[in-house]
Design a protein around this motif. Sequence first.
Motif: not given
Length: 164
Positions: A17-26, A131-136, A147-158
Amino acid sequence: EKMEFGAMFSDPGIGSWALEGEYGFGFGVYDISVNGGYLDLGDGGAGTFGGALRSRVITASEKFPLDGAFTIGAGAVIGEGSDVLWVPVGISLGRRIDLEGAKTSFVPYIHPVIAPRFQGGEEAALDVALGIGVDIRFGGNFDIRVSGGIGDIDGVAIGLVWVR
């Protein structure tokens, strides 16, 4: 310009499992994000670090119903075992759907990528994934991202993201 902070919990599909933080900006026509966190490998752990650049290249119209953005990023796992670096390049396709009479909206999307992979001491490889996902958004400034990924890079995240 917008900015966002978030936290993501994921199962990268390798019995960990992984726990990550993110910062984004325009920044002008670009969205830029950086992230970092911890990947638990069961018998040890590793740091995760990355960043991404996104720019819209398709605007939905009568001829094509989805918005599209070119994406490029870099992501690394450094620590236990051999270090790995990915450089994913892709296009994200989706569209915001507002629920009539409610403040809730959804952005379902698909995100095909090719990602050169460099792993300590091994020959470079090319990973391909979808990658397949939905932002709500439930109104206000908070998004739940699944989100989730299928193929060579797979997994799920919330994740939970505060958007300003």
